[in-house]
Enzyme design. Structure first.
Site, PDB file in Angstrom:
ATOM      1  CB  ALA A 168      -0.933  -0.020   1.216  1.00 43.90           C
TER       2      ALA A 168
ATOM      3  CB  THR B 266       3.971  -6.359   1.328  1.00 43.59           C
ATOM      4  OG1 THR B 266       2.794  -5.650   1.710  1.00 43.59           O
ATOM      5  CG2 THR B 266       4.082  -6.405  -0.180  1.00 43.59           C
TER       6      THR B 266
ATOM      7  N   GLY C 266       0.699 -16.077  -2.089  1.00 45.23           N
ATOM      8  CA  GLY C 266      -0.192 -16.361  -3.230  1.00 45.23           C
ATOM      9  C   GLY C 266      -0.236 -15.344  -4.340  1.00 45.23           C
ATOM     10  N   GLY C 267      -1.041 -14.299  -4.202  1.00 39.62           N
ATOM     11  CA  GLY C 267      -1.176 -13.360  -5.297  1.00 39.62           C
ATOM     12  C   GLY C 267      -2.245 -12.315  -5.046  1.00 39.62           C
TER      13      GLY C 267
ATOM     14  CD  GLU D  76      -5.044 -17.877  -3.853  1.00 41.50           C
ATOM     15  OE1 GLU D  76      -5.653 -16.985  -3.237  1.00 41.50           O
ATOM     16  OE2 GLU D  76      -3.801 -17.913  -3.952  1.00 41.50           O
TER      17      GLU D  76
ATOM     18  CG  HIS E  74      -3.068 -19.465   6.674  1.00 36.47           C
ATOM     19  ND1 HIS E  74      -2.682 -20.783   6.595  1.00 36.47           N
ATOM     20  CD2 HIS E  74      -3.251 -19.048   5.401  1.00 36.47           C
ATOM     21  CE1 HIS E  74      -2.634 -21.141   5.318  1.00 36.47           C
ATOM     22  NE2 HIS E  74      -2.971 -20.109   4.572  1.00 36.47           N
TER      23      HIS E  74
ATOM     24  NE  ARG F 216      -6.798 -18.696   4.065  1.00 37.93           N
ATOM     25  CZ  ARG F 216      -6.229 -17.618   3.577  1.00 37.93           C
ATOM     26  NH1 ARG F 216      -6.416 -16.445   4.132  1.00 37.93           N
ATOM     27  NH2 ARG F 216      -5.433 -17.685   2.531  1.00 37.93           N
TER      28      ARG F 216
ATOM     29  CG  HIS G 121      -2.887 -15.095   7.328  1.00 34.51           C
ATOM     30  ND1 HIS G 121      -1.574 -15.221   6.955  1.00 34.51           N
ATOM     31  CD2 HIS G 121      -3.613 -15.046   6.170  1.00 34.51           C
ATOM     32  CE1 HIS G 121      -1.501 -15.241   5.632  1.00 34.51           C
ATOM     33  NE2 HIS G 121      -2.714 -15.126   5.144  1.00 34.51           N
TER      34      HIS G 121
ATOM     35  NE  ARG H 262      -6.828 -11.565   3.793  1.00 35.67           N
ATOM     36  CZ  ARG H 262      -5.855 -12.179   3.112  1.00 35.67           C
ATOM     37  NH1 ARG H 262      -5.646 -11.890   1.854  1.00 35.67           N
ATOM     38  NH2 ARG H 262      -5.086 -13.080   3.698  1.00 35.67           N
TER      39      ARG H 262
HETATM   40  P1  FAD Z   1       2.445  -4.327   5.340  1.00 30.15           P
HETATM   41  O1  FAD Z   1       2.952  -4.999   4.130  1.00 30.15           O
HETATM   42  O2  FAD Z   1       2.163  -5.163   6.526  1.00 30.15           O
HETATM   43  O3  FAD Z   1       3.496  -3.191   5.701  1.00 30.15           O
HETATM   44  C1  FAD Z   1       3.399  -2.443   6.876  1.00 30.15           C
HETATM   45  C2  FAD Z   1       4.533  -1.436   6.890  1.00 30.15           C
HETATM   46  O4  FAD Z   1       4.343  -0.504   7.930  1.00 30.15           O
HETATM   47  C3  FAD Z   1       5.914  -2.022   7.105  1.00 30.15           C
HETATM   48  O5  FAD Z   1       6.778  -1.408   6.196  1.00 30.15           O
HETATM   49  C4  FAD Z   1       6.276  -1.615   8.531  1.00 30.15           C
HETATM   50  O6  FAD Z   1       7.665  -1.444   8.710  1.00 30.15           O
HETATM   51  C5  FAD Z   1       5.559  -0.288   8.634  1.00 30.15           C
HETATM   52  N1  FAD Z   1       5.176   0.149   9.985  1.00 30.15           N
HETATM   53  C6  FAD Z   1       4.363  -0.466  10.883  1.00 30.15           C
HETATM   54  N2  FAD Z   1       4.205   0.299  11.977  1.00 30.15           N
HETATM   55  C7  FAD Z   1       4.939   1.429  11.785  1.00 30.15           C
HETATM   56  C8  FAD Z   1       5.194   2.591  12.563  1.00 30.15           C
HETATM   57  N3  FAD Z   1       4.642   2.769  13.761  1.00 30.15           N
HETATM   58  N4  FAD Z   1       6.041   3.535  12.059  1.00 30.15           N
HETATM   59  C9  FAD Z   1       6.616   3.368  10.840  1.00 30.15           C
HETATM   60  N5  FAD Z   1       6.388   2.291  10.057  1.00 30.15           N
HETATM   61  C10 FAD Z   1       5.557   1.336  10.520  1.00 30.15           C
HETATM   62  N6  FAD Z   1      -2.704 -11.199   0.880  1.00 30.15           N
HETATM   63  C11 FAD Z   1      -3.082 -11.424  -0.395  1.00 30.15           C
HETATM   64  O7  FAD Z   1      -3.888 -10.688  -0.941  1.00 30.15           O
HETATM   65  N7  FAD Z   1      -2.524 -12.470  -1.090  1.00 30.15           N
HETATM   66  C12 FAD Z   1      -1.614 -13.322  -0.545  1.00 30.15           C
HETATM   67  O8  FAD Z   1      -1.156 -14.238  -1.216  1.00 30.15           O
HETATM   68  C13 FAD Z   1      -1.216 -13.111   0.807  1.00 30.15           C
HETATM   69  N8  FAD Z   1      -0.306 -13.917   1.407  1.00 30.15           N
HETATM   70  C14 FAD Z   1       0.116 -13.627   2.679  1.00 30.15           C
HETATM   71  C15 FAD Z   1       1.103 -14.412   3.260  1.00 30.15           C
HETATM   72  C16 FAD Z   1       1.576 -14.103   4.526  1.00 30.15           C
HETATM   73  C17 FAD Z   1       2.664 -14.943   5.135  1.00 30.15           C
HETATM   74  C18 FAD Z   1       1.030 -13.008   5.243  1.00 30.15           C
HETATM   75  C19 FAD Z   1       1.527 -12.661   6.615  1.00 30.15           C
HETATM   76  C20 FAD Z   1       0.034 -12.236   4.666  1.00 30.15           C
HETATM   77  C21 FAD Z   1      -0.436 -12.535   3.391  1.00 30.15           C
HETATM   78  N9  FAD Z   1      -1.433 -11.752   2.782  1.00 30.15           N
HETATM   79  C22 FAD Z   1      -1.793 -12.001   1.487  1.00 30.15           C
HETATM   80  C23 FAD Z   1      -1.920 -10.525   3.422  1.00 30.15           C
HETATM   81  C24 FAD Z   1      -1.167  -9.350   2.796  1.00 30.15           C
HETATM   82  O9  FAD Z   1       0.165  -9.731   2.585  1.00 30.15           O
HETATM   83  C25 FAD Z   1      -1.197  -8.107   3.671  1.00 30.15           C
HETATM   84  O10 FAD Z   1      -2.496  -7.828   4.085  1.00 30.15           O
HETATM   85  C26 FAD Z   1      -0.648  -6.911   2.873  1.00 30.15           C
HETATM   86  O11 FAD Z   1       0.624  -7.226   2.360  1.00 30.15           O
HETATM   87  C27 FAD Z   1      -0.593  -5.681   3.758  1.00 30.15           C
HETATM   88  O12 FAD Z   1       0.103  -4.685   3.063  1.00 30.15           O
HETATM   89  P2  FAD Z   1       0.270  -3.248   3.717  1.00 30.15           P
HETATM   90  O13 FAD Z   1       1.047  -2.452   2.740  1.00 30.15           O
HETATM   91  O14 FAD Z   1      -1.035  -2.746   4.145  1.00 30.15           O
HETATM   92  O15 FAD Z   1       1.116  -3.498   5.058  1.00 30.15           O
END
Ligand code: FAD
Length: 477
Positions: free
Chosen positions: A10, A37, A42-43, A102, A210, A255, A311, A346
């Site tokens: 994001a 992330t 998966g995807g 999926e 999960h 799940r 998860h 989800r």
């Molecule tokens: P994140 O990727 O969680 O990033 C959060 C960021 O915020 C990090 O950079 C962290 O350092 C930063 N941060 C946190 N707190 C602070 C703070 N106080 N100050 C500064 N920085 C901070 N979803 C799917 O759609 N498909 C999939 O195949 C899938 N597989 C997954 C597999 C695993 C193992 C996991 C754990 C999740 C999976 N998900 C999947 C869910 C998905 O990956 C996450 O919901 C998504 O990546 C979240 O993205 P994000 O950018 O919102 O946050």
């Protein structure tokens, strides 16, 4: 200048897209390689073929969301998903040619790259951010700067940064459970700092577990659903293939059903393993799993310990489809937000795409503030309090045992009483994690029914009066 907090899908997609549309941006992240992330597998789901449509994708999302999806968010994301995928391709990202099917999807619509799509997104978007010379600071944001009722910047551990607008992309709080598939950065402090400044949090009771996570020598690894689809089975230490005693679909049950089955096996004193030997052509189909096994001197014939782990969280900072919160100048996108897309559960692969859609489209709205105040729930006022400190490990233990996969009144009240003694008012991670855990337990207690991924053994059924009704929290001082 727009300050974006978090370098997951994001935050990075928002930063690159805003920059390419003429905005000055900076990124701040607690840990460059933190977040979900970076380890996601998966995807990303999008309707990309002639036999599919945003409407079908929306229908599947709503079905899994179990009466709690915000239809505006569902229609927005499913409609925008194909364009977000194409835009990423225009930027140079190359997906594998096939689309995956999926669980819960009625069509093949999961765009992926190898079996580590999240990591591939991260690497690609990070290199695009570097190409755009976007400054990236590694620091923890601990508070928001609010002036004249408008968010104007952030306060980090090391500095105060006054900027124009703030975009929170700090991910969820699944790490706050003893067993989790995510990284230690994800303890919900982004949600807590927004709450502290006056933002509304919603849907906190909906935490997705999960069923099959493993850990070898401290490295946590998610064993995807596809493995079970391809022939992996679950056995306990008595050698029993127990899944069919809980659900006629066995290992292919949803799940939440499978998570509860494995949890029950552990509660009865058994250990649970995944047996990969039934999968044909494992090396070709799952290269990332094979390298994980090799790293730890294991072979595909070894049984792998599995446990269900927290998860993903459906709830967070309530936003509209523009990512706007109820606080002027504050946006929340990705897992930190509660757009209502996921409802009570989800649909697989709907999270990476949510982050991409909200991130890539933010430039359209960033100068056209409309603001948002939801009217689809009940509002609970909360005051922060001072108390003793709890460590993240203590919080994880408390949540796993009392706010986890199987909930009941007694355990939830125990957690609430515990958090009432713990400090929620300071800006440190532990304090913020306590507050988030308190709100999760509180809303789980209020919702005296089972719905989506929220399971109450004392109310194992839906209640009509809760359908579509969210629980919101706001801070009063
Ligand atoms: P994140 O990727 O969680 O990033 C959060 C960021 O915020 C990090 O950079 C962290 O350092 C930063 N941060 C946190 N707190 C602070 C703070 N106080 N100050 C500064 N920085 C901070 N979803 C799917 O759609 N498909 C999939 O195949 C899938 N597989 C997954 C597999 C695993 C193992 C996991 C754990 C999740 C999976 N998900 C999947 C869910 C998905 O990956 C996450 O919901 C998504 O990546 C979240 O993205 P994000 O950018 O919102 O946050």
């Amino acid at each position: 200048m727009v300050v974006i907090v978090g370098t997951g899908v994001a935050g990075l997609s928002a930063a690159v897209s805003l920059r390419r549309n003429g905005y000055k941006v900076r990124l701040i992240t607690k840990k460059i390689t933190g977040g979900s992330t970076y380890i996601a597998k998966g995807g990303a789901a999008a309707s990309l073929t002639g036999d599919d449509s945003p409407e079908l994708h929306a229908q599947d999302t709503i079905k899994v969301g179990d009466g709690m999806c915000d239809l505006k968010a569902v229609n927005y994301v499913t409609k925008e998903a194909p364009s977000a995928i194409h835009e990423l391709e225009k930027w140079g990202f190359q997906f594998d040619p096939d689309l995956r099917l999926e669980g819960g999807h009625s069509r093949r619509r999961v765009a992926h790259k190898t079996d580590e799509t999240g990591r591939e997104f991260y690497e690609f978007l990070m290199s695009e951010a570097k190409k755009e010379e976007i400054p990236i600071l590694e620091d923890r944001v601990k508070a928001l700067m609010v002036k004249d009722n408008e968010v104007r910047g952030v306060i980090t551990e090391g500095s105060a940064i006054e900027d124009d607008k703030v975009v929170l992309a700090t991910g969820g709080y699944a790490y706050l459970f003893k067993f989790s598939s995510t990284q230690p950065t994800n303890v919900g402090d982004g949600m807590a700092i927004a709450f502290d400044a006056g933002a509304l949090l919603g849907d906190m009771e909906f935490v997705q577990f999960h069923p099959t996570v493993t850990s070898i020598d401290g490295e946590v690894f998610l064993l995807t659903e596809t493995l079970r689809g391809e022939g992996a089975v679950l056995v306990n230490d008595k050698g029993e293939r127990f899944a069919f005693t809980y659900d006629k679909r066995g290992e292919l049950a949803p799940r939440d059903v499978l998570s509860r089955a494995i949890y029950d096996q552990y509660s009865k004193g058994y250990k649970v393993f995944m047996d990969l030997r039934g999968i044909k052509d494992l090396e070709r189909k799952f290269p990332v799993l094979i390298s994980f096994l090799r790293r730890h001197n294991k072979t595909p014939s070894d049984l792998l310990d599995v446990f269900p782990g927290a998860h993903f969280v459906d709830g967070g900072v309530r936003v509209n489809t523009r990512g706007e919160t109820n606080l002027k100048g504050l946006y929340a996108i990705g897992e930190v937000s509660d757009s209502g897309l996921h409802g009570a559960n989800r649909l697989a692969s709907n999270s990476l795409i949510e982050g991409l859609v909200f991130g890539m489209n933010l430039y359209r709205y960033i100068d056209k503030w409309e603001g948002f105040y939801p009217d689809d729930g009940t509002m609970v006022s909360v005051t922060e309090w001072k108390g003793r400190k709890a460590s993240i490990d203590e919080i994880r233990e408390m949540n796993w045992s009392n706010v986890g996969i199987v909930r009941n009144k007694e355990r939830l009240e125990k957690a609430i009483a515990y958090y009432k003694e713990v400090d929620t008012s300071s800006s440190c991670e532990e304090s913020k994690a306590s507050l988030i855990s308190y709100l999760t337990a509180y809303s789980a207690l209020m919702r005296d029914e089972s719905r989506g991924n929220h399971f109450r053994e004392d109310f194992p059924f839906h209640k009509k009066e809760w359908e579509g009704k969210r629980i919101y929290f706001r801070l009063t001082r």
